[in-house]
Motif scaffolding. Structure first.
Motif, PDB file in Angstrom:
ATOM      1  N   LEU B  95     -55.250   4.835 -95.852  1.00 32.05           N
ATOM      2  CA  LEU B  95     -55.157   3.977 -97.038  1.00 32.05           C
ATOM      3  C   LEU B  95     -56.407   3.133 -97.253  1.00 32.05           C
ATOM      4  CD1 LEU B  95     -51.489   2.729 -97.413  1.00 32.05           C
ATOM      5  CD2 LEU B  95     -52.820   4.131 -98.983  1.00 32.05           C
ATOM      6  N   GLU B  96     -57.014   2.641 -96.160  1.00 30.83           N
ATOM      7  CA  GLU B  96     -58.176   1.765 -96.345  1.00 30.83           C
ATOM      8  C   GLU B  96     -59.320   2.489 -97.064  1.00 30.83           C
ATOM      9  OE1 GLU B  96     -60.308   0.198 -92.983  1.00 30.83           O
ATOM     10  OE2 GLU B  96     -61.703  -0.721 -94.394  1.00 30.83           O
ATOM     11  N   PRO B  97     -59.715   3.701 -96.602  1.00 35.76           N
ATOM     12  CA  PRO B  97     -60.781   4.399 -97.343  1.00 35.76           C
ATOM     13  C   PRO B  97     -60.410   4.671 -98.793  1.00 35.76           C
ATOM     14  CG  PRO B  97     -60.372   5.482 -95.234  1.00 35.76           C
ATOM     15  CD  PRO B  97     -59.322   4.439 -95.387  1.00 35.76           C
ATOM     16  N   THR B  98     -59.159   5.077 -99.012  1.00 40.29           N
ATOM     17  CA  THR B  98     -58.755   5.413-100.376  1.00 40.29           C
ATOM     18  C   THR B  98     -58.728   4.177-101.272  1.00 40.29           C
ATOM     19  OG1 THR B  98     -57.544   7.351 -99.670  1.00 40.29           O
ATOM     20  CG2 THR B  98     -56.854   6.368-101.744  1.00 40.29           C
ATOM     21  N   LEU B  99     -58.150   3.084-100.751  1.00 41.46           N
ATOM     22  CA  LEU B  99     -58.097   1.845-101.541  1.00 41.46           C
ATOM     23  C   LEU B  99     -59.510   1.339-101.842  1.00 41.46           C
ATOM     24  CD1 LEU B  99     -55.192  -0.249 -99.973  1.00 41.46           C
ATOM     25  CD2 LEU B  99     -55.401   0.482-102.348  1.00 41.46           C
ATOM     26  N   SER B 100     -60.372   1.394-100.827  1.00 38.23           N
ATOM     27  CA  SER B 100     -61.745   0.913-101.015  1.00 38.23           C
ATOM     28  C   SER B 100     -62.450   1.721-102.095  1.00 38.23           C
ATOM     29  CB  SER B 100     -62.542   1.050 -99.722  1.00 38.23           C
ATOM     30  OG  SER B 100     -61.872   0.443 -98.672  1.00 38.23           O
ATOM     31  N   ALA B 248     -53.875   5.197-110.768  1.00 32.48           N
ATOM     32  CA  ALA B 248     -52.919   6.052-110.064  1.00 32.48           C
ATOM     33  C   ALA B 248     -53.625   7.249-109.432  1.00 32.48           C
ATOM     34  CB  ALA B 248     -51.843   6.508-111.038  1.00 32.48           C
ATOM     35  N   GLY B 249     -54.504   7.861-110.214  1.00 24.49           N
ATOM     36  CA  GLY B 249     -55.228   9.033-109.714  1.00 24.49           C
ATOM     37  C   GLY B 249     -56.107   8.689-108.523  1.00 24.49           C
ATOM     38  N   LEU B 250     -56.778   7.541-108.614  1.00 27.84           N
ATOM     39  CA  LEU B 250     -57.698   7.155-107.542  1.00 27.84           C
ATOM     40  C   LEU B 250     -56.953   6.753-106.272  1.00 27.84           C
ATOM     41  CD1 LEU B 250     -60.243   5.053-109.628  1.00 27.84           C
ATOM     42  CD2 LEU B 250     -60.690   7.229-108.507  1.00 27.84           C
ATOM     43  N   LEU B 251     -55.818   6.079-106.460  1.00 28.74           N
ATOM     44  CA  LEU B 251     -55.064   5.636-105.283  1.00 28.74           C
ATOM     45  C   LEU B 251     -54.432   6.804-104.533  1.00 28.74           C
ATOM     46  CD1 LEU B 251     -53.282   2.376-106.454  1.00 28.74           C
ATOM     47  CD2 LEU B 251     -55.124   2.610-104.811  1.00 28.74           C
ATOM     48  N   THR B 252     -54.180   7.865-105.244  1.00 30.15           N
ATOM     49  CA  THR B 252     -53.548   9.000-104.565  1.00 30.15           C
ATOM     50  C   THR B 252     -54.587  10.011-104.104  1.00 30.15           C
ATOM     51  OG1 THR B 252     -53.114   9.918-106.726  1.00 30.15           O
ATOM     52  CG2 THR B 252     -51.311   8.769-105.664  1.00 30.15           C
ATOM     53  N   GLY B 253     -55.824   9.615-104.158  1.00 25.36           N
ATOM     54  CA  GLY B 253     -56.854  10.433-103.530  1.00 25.36           C
ATOM     55  C   GLY B 253     -57.746  11.167-104.502  1.00 25.36           C
ATOM     56  N   MET B 286     -46.390  12.930-101.380  1.00 31.03           N
ATOM     57  CA  MET B 286     -45.878  13.132-102.742  1.00 31.03           C
ATOM     58  C   MET B 286     -44.985  11.963-103.173  1.00 31.03           C
ATOM     59  SD  MET B 286     -47.472  15.645-103.716  1.00 31.03           S
ATOM     60  CE  MET B 286     -46.802  15.824-105.356  1.00 31.03           C
ATOM     61  N   ILE B 287     -44.199  11.446-102.241  1.00 30.59           N
ATOM     62  CA  ILE B 287     -43.368  10.277-102.558  1.00 30.59           C
ATOM     63  C   ILE B 287     -44.281   9.075-102.853  1.00 30.59           C
ATOM     64  CG2 ILE B 287     -41.725   8.600-101.570  1.00 30.59           C
ATOM     65  CD1 ILE B 287     -40.408  11.196-102.393  1.00 30.59           C
ATOM     66  N   LEU B 288     -45.340   8.946-102.068  1.00 28.45           N
ATOM     67  CA  LEU B 288     -46.310   7.867-102.297  1.00 28.45           C
ATOM     68  C   LEU B 288     -46.933   8.007-103.673  1.00 28.45           C
ATOM     69  CD1 LEU B 288     -48.027   5.504-100.924  1.00 28.45           C
ATOM     70  CD2 LEU B 288     -49.728   7.266-100.500  1.00 28.45           C
ATOM     71  N   VAL B 289     -47.324   9.235-104.019  1.00 28.73           N
ATOM     72  CA  VAL B 289     -47.944   9.496-105.324  1.00 28.73           C
ATOM     73  C   VAL B 289     -46.964   9.115-106.439  1.00 28.73           C
ATOM     74  CG1 VAL B 289     -48.744  11.324-106.874  1.00 28.73           C
ATOM     75  CG2 VAL B 289     -49.462  11.328-104.488  1.00 28.73           C
TER      76      VAL B 289
END
Lengths: 472, 313
Positions: B95-100, B248-253, B286-289
């Motif tokens: 999560l940290e890399p993705t959130l950053s 949404a797109g960025l947070l899910t990778g 997928m649930i997270l997304v």
């Protein structure tokens, strides 16, 4: 990772001889049925647990159950005991020459020595951690990202100089970071800027870019050849017919095919022997191998396919994809199959789909795999694709001769094995368990300041840095 | 407003259940399972069956799904079939890399895209507008992976300004974090800024032709004040929608950027999990997304009410 952290009772040296590593002394009884191994004293696992014969026995039991070579060894074995803390005794129903090779086994599920945290986990699933007696311990594992190994001060090295996997390991590095870099362009950039020190398996077309960089050493590793071939489903028409299998082998234009795959003459070897070039029996010749060495004989091959009644039919060819050599391997194999008169349905999948399709013997006709030890390395006993119904090719060994020869080979001493390898090769060309195209060499690159790992990269096995060092 | 929020949250439950069922079904339909990957090339068909049994993959579909759902309701996302590691900890790691990456690229893209869009609308059909439109077309058209590799080659390999691979945690080194995150964020921001600039321009053009803008100008208000306070606020609804979807797109990778720049984020986790058929990880992501999309949509709707006094829930 395992090569830095774990050790076996024996390890292969650079001459492919199993050399005592966690074993101090060993002896075989005069009737050849009993082997006794005295373990080295004072050795511990990196979690502090002392290594003894009980852990050795439990680790070996796991190996005998899980690994294909281990299962072969188990077939000869009548008992495995640890009469005292430092002794392992193996008894066999008949003498076998596979014992030491089996204990130094590379690839598959290797007979590494484990503490209870590992061997108590169901061998079918695999332990979620790696602990051993080697010079490094696993300190960080981030799935899909990195592995960090830290030098372990309690390591007690084996005697003797470092030679391939055997001998004393020096552990010069305090930490070794193994990074997963999925994009190849990023990998090259990382090597060029020094973010990576070593990079294995460079695509041949990128070799020249790296060779022009004076800070890098680029090597074609002739001791690490991999076998390239076309694997065949033996239980489905048309390849259940030996004439068809022989026809495809007869049509292989090995030199052209390998050149098309690799793009340079120094990156491959035309080799029709059972084992890859550079290995103990790599390059040996045997009666019957003219099927490979006198190829291509396309007209004869076409005639054989016609006689068998399969000319013009469609066969599928399954590839694991991934681009690079896999792709050229696929196209070359397609051309070979087409040359004998088949129409080819070439199917490229992701890894998991490929494995599933390949496993469906009612579906697959031919499939592609490139391998080192498993398909052509140190011993024919490691090649599951020439064992009856052991590999996905479902080789049938209708005469039973290959099975008998492999059993003899397992029991034979090294001289006997030298003789039997010829018979095995002859039998290979009678049955064609898979179609041999030849052997290819990997291109490796590392920073010029890195040394000491050069002799630790053989036969498609991951390199290890247990005695490597770097200039400041 | 509170009733609306609660109603929207309740409505998200069937959406998430649908996502779970659909993902589970699709993964069971496609060929291949984790046992094939764990077993390796040298495994026999018998060994494959043993692994499948040990992992519970031989159980009927409904039994597997029921068992997974039961665990999720108890707050247990399960363990990776491949490594045996807890999926909760695997996700936390990623999560940290993705959130950053999400936050910094969104910040950059808004910082570039909104002013460019306003500028283009203000000077519509003039040279500066055309220049902005050239940027927009290029930003859309250049593939992210190619641009990323070019950035690595230019700023990493040749100029040595930025590292070429990896992610440094903000907790380990703040300067290292900034150096590491800049190029990948900029790579994403180029594309995102093009979209924002395009949307801002067209929305601004519409607003700038309204009577109240003419009135504001007639009153002698400064042009900057007219553009920002009157026009941009009214024109920002579609821009907010776009930014919401981007979040949404960025947070899910962002798989391509994470792959090219070797960032161990959620995008790479899901790609690796799909390749290995690591079903519990795929389900959890997928649930997270789904959850992220539900919340970001809700947040976007609530922002409308703040920006436009006529919108009430």
């Amino acid at each position: 990772m395992g090569l830095h952290v774990q050790e076996k009772l024996f390890e292969f040296n650079a001459d492919f001889v199993p050399t005592p590593t966690l074993v101090d002394t060993y002896k075989q009884s005069s009737d050849g049925l009993t082997w006794e191994f005295k373990l080295r004293s004072g050795v511990s696992f990196s979690n502090g647990i002392p290594f003894n014969s009980f852990h050795a026995r439990k680790s070996l039991e796991r190996y005998l159950k899980r690994d294909s070579f281990g299962q072969l060894l188990a077939g000869f074995m009548t008992s495995l005991d640890n009469p005292d803390d430092s002794t392992i005794v193996m008894k066999f129903k008949e003498p076998t020459g596979a014992v030491l090779d089996g204990l130094a086994r590379i690839a598959g599920y290797e007979p590494v020595m484990m503490p209870p945290q590992m061997y108590e986990v169901d061998p079918v699933v695999g332990a979620p951690t790696v602990i051993g007696t080697g010079p490094y311990k696993l300190t960080t594992y981030k799935q899909g990202d990195r592995v960090v190994l830290t030098k372990w001060a309690g390591y007690k090295p084996a005697a003797g100089p470092t030679s391939f996997n055997s001998g004393e390991k020096k552990a010069y590095f305090d930490e070794i970071h193994m990074l997963i870099v999925p994009d190849f362009g990023a990998r090259l950039a990382a090597l060029e800027t020094g973010a990576l020190d070593y990079l294995g398996s460079i695509p041949p077309d990128l070799r020249s870019r790296l060779e022009s960089n004076p800070k890098l050493k680029v090597v074609v590793e002739k001791n690490a050849a991999s076998r390239v071939g076309i694997w065949i489903n033996h239980v489905k028409k048309p390849f259940s017919d030996v004439r068809v299998r022989q026809a495809v082998q007869m049509a292989v234009t090995s030199d052209q095919s390998l050149f098309a795959m690799m793009g340079s003459k120094d990156l491959y070897a035309v080799n029709g022997s059972l084992l890859v070039v550079g290995s103990r029996w790599g390059g040996i010749r045997a009666p019957g191998d003219e099927l490979y060495y006198k190829a291509p004989r396309v007209d004869e091959a076409k005639k054989l396919v016609q006689e068998a009644g399969y000319a013009g039919i469609t066969v599928n060819l399954l590839s694991p994809g991934g681009g690079g050599i896999n792709e050229t391997h696929g196209l070359v194999s397609k051309a070979i199959l087409e040359s004998v008169g088949f129409k080819v349905d070439y199917q490229v999948f992701d890894g998991a789909t490929y494995s599933a399709r390949r496993g469906d013997k009612t579906y697959v006709d031919t499939f592609l795999t490139i391998g080192g030890f498993t398909f052509g390395g140190l011993s024919p006993l490691l090649q599951t694709s020439i064992f009856k119904e052991k590999f996905w090719n479902q080789y049938q060994d209708e005469s039973g001769r290959m099975t008998a020869l492999l059993n003899d080979f397992a029991k034979a001493d090294r001289k006997g094995q030298d003789r039997l390898i010829v018979d095995l090769t002859t039998q290979f060309y009678r049955d064609i368990p898979y179609v041999i195209i030849g052997d290819i060499y990997p291109v490796l690159a590392w920073r010029a300041e890195l040394h000491g790992h050069e002799n630790a990269q053989l036969f498609g096995q991951a390199v290890h840095f247990t005695s490597a060092w770097k200039e400041k | 407003m509170q009733v609306y929020v609660v109603r929207r949250l309740l409505a998200s439950i069937p959406v998430l259940v649908f996502v779970a069922v659909a993902t589970f079904s699709i993964i069971h339909i496609v060929p291949g399972d984790a046992a094939h990957i764990i077993a390796g090339d040298d495994a026999t068909p018998q060994q494959l069956e043993e692994i499948r049994k040990a992992l519970g993959l031989d159980r009927p579909f409904l039994e597997q799904f029921g068992s997974w759902l039961g665990k999720v309701f108890r707050g247990d996302l399960g363990t990776s079939l491949f490594s045996g590691w807890s999926i909760g900890s695997l996700l936390l790691d990623r999560l940290e890399p993705t959130l950053s990456l999400a936050i910094s690229s969104l910040f950059m893209s808004a910082l570039i895209g909104i002013p460019l869009g306003v500028l283009a609308a203000w000077r519509a059909h003039k040279a500066i507008d055309r220049l902005v439109m050239v940027f927009v077309v290029l930003g859309f058209s250049i593939p992210g992976f190619w641009l990323g590799l070019m950035f690595i080659w230019a700023f990493g390999v040749n100029l040595h300004w930025f590292p070429v691979i990896g992610f440094t945690s903000i907790f380990d080194s703040f300067p290292g974090f900034l150096r590491g995150i800049f190029l990948p964020s900029f790579n994403i921001a180029i594309h995102a800024a093009a979209l924002i600039a395009r949307m801002t321009r067209s929305s601004m053009l519409e607003v700038l032709s309204e009577d109240y803008i003419r009135t504001a100008r007639a009153k002698g208000l400064e042009e900057r004040y007219v553009l920002v306070r009157h026009a941009l606020k009214a024109a920002s609804l579609p821009v907010v929608t776009i930014i919401g979807l981007m979040i949404a797109g960025l947070l899910t990778g962002v798989v391509v950027t994470e792959t090219v720049f070797t960032i161990p984020g959620v995008g790479r986790l899901i790609v690796e999990a799909v390749a290995r058929r690591d079903l519990p990880i795929i389900q959890a992501v997928m649930i997270l997304v789904g959850t992220v999309y539900v919340f970001v949509n809700l947040l976007t709707d609530l922002t409308y009410a703040y920006l436009d006094p006529r919108v009430r829930y």
